[in-house]
Scaffold this active site. Sequence first.
Site, short mmCIF file in Angstrom:
data_model
loop_
_atom_site.label_atom_id
_atom_site.label_comp_id
_atom_site.label_asym_id
_atom_site.label_seq_id
_atom_site.Cartn_x
_atom_site.Cartn_y
_atom_site.Cartn_z
N LYS A 126 12.54 14.16 12.25
CA LYS A 126 11.66 15.28 13.03
C LYS A 126 10.64 14.27 13.92
O LYS A 126 10.11 13.41 13.05
CB LYS A 126 11.20 16.38 12.34
CG LYS A 126 10.87 17.71 13.34
CD LYS A 126 12.24 18.42 13.59
CE LYS A 126 11.92 19.31 14.71
NZ LYS A 126 13.13 20.42 14.92
N ASP A 166 13.35 20.45 20.72
CA ASP A 166 12.90 21.67 20.09
C ASP A 166 11.85 22.40 20.87
O ASP A 166 11.80 22.31 22.01
CB ASP A 166 12.22 21.09 18.65
CG ASP A 166 11.89 22.15 17.50
OD1 ASP A 166 12.83 22.70 16.92
OD2 ASP A 166 10.76 22.58 17.23
#
Length: 449
Positions: A126, A166
């Site tokens: 991430k 995201d």
Amino acid sequence: MNRYVEEVISYVKEKYSNQPEFVQTVEEVYSSIAPVVDVHPEFEKADLLKRMVEPERMFRFRVVWTDDEGKVHTNVGYRCQFNGAIGPYKGGLRFKDNVNESIIKFLGFEQTFKNSLTGQPIGGAKGGSDFDPAGKSDAEIMAFCQSFMTALYRYIGPDVDVPAGDIGVGGREIGFLYGQYRRLKGSFENGVLTGKGLSYGGSLIRPEATGYGAVYYLEEILKHEGDSIRGKKIAVSGYGNVSWGIMKKAAQLGAKVTYMSGSAGYIHDEEGIDTEEKLQFILDLRSSNSKDLKSYADRFGCEFVPKEKFWGVNDVDIYMPAATQNEVGMKEAEKIVASGVKYYIEVSNMPTSNEAIAYLKDHGVIVAPSKAANAGGVGVSALEMSQNSERLSWSEKEVDDRLKSMMKGIYDKSVEACERYGLGYDLIAGANIAGFEKVAEAMMEQGIF
Ligand code: NDP
């Protein structure tokens, strides 16, 4: 609970007491996998659980950019390559002012098990930045993305680490990021990012995939209950990328989303947010960088309730939190239980506190974990990687069919895993166990490091 599991949870709580989101997710995952550790004493010998909570590596870097007025800004960028045991690191980039190390680490840890659940060969990662694209011009966003990629490009690649979008990172940002990567590398390695535009290697259905996948997963749960999605009413938090995909697929399958929300309040549209025009309005609202959710109510003649959340309404069948983390704590969970709504499908990452999950489950609400329900997004990202490496472009139907069977596979694996450990029908434990088992096996086979 297993002693070794307890020890590692305490260790993480103490060592990372300043990273609450990360601690919460470790506690949630590790509590579920205790029965697996009970029957694998070799995990403790290899110190597997402590190794798993440390990212393989994590970058933190300076991102400097100049705004339209010539003012220089400095942001912080992150990339956390959490676990590469089963494939190249894979996970989104989040651009939002509240991004910090704890949030990036919790998302990377979750991503590791989620990616494993998809059955695709992808590790967990991430990244992101405390930069918020909201209210910025396209030129400012481009300047930021170019600076971000200049700092990151050396450490990613189609077989190394493949970022995606995201919160705050959609097609526009991915385009700017890819353009800069290509400039710097001097080669067309489009497998380095997913969520790309169709003209340069994106996959059909990728923008919709997370929402579509969540609805397919919901269908499996309803089937298990002897029920069907047709005619169901759904309250969805958020009106972003994921929420929009839920609205679209729900409409295709004869259900309708009647509530949606944003930071400023919520919309109640009893007719359903299900027409082409309404769905396009939401897309346009988001891409305009405006957060004026009320404009939807003005345009379509329905209710906008400012500054409130909708948790507790009882004229829906299903709740689907799909906005951000920490949406539902005890106060909201009590309202949900009081509403009598039976299904609570997590779609955003970690929307619910551990305490609230336990409360919902104890009161008979069927809770689906985001790790499973939102895995369709990264699943289709993996399909995008496959198409890029084969220089192919699959049809919309082909991708959608694969997504549907992937979500059924995730559901079936989760149900099988919790049954195997005598835990009954517990989708949270099942998803954690099934995701964990594959990563654990790969790490054990690859030696101690
Ligand atoms: P977007 O940025 O497109 O949308 C986020 C939405 O959440 C916006 O509508 C925003 O409204 C709303 N929101 C933010 N904070 C709050 C709040 N405090 N209360 C109510 N609404 C809020 O993000 P995505 O749709 O892409 O992602 C949503 C979630 O899904 C995230 O948790 C993400 O990690 C997860 N996810 C996303 C995937 C993807 O493919 N995009 C894949 C897997 C998971 P406003 O602008 O008004 O604040």
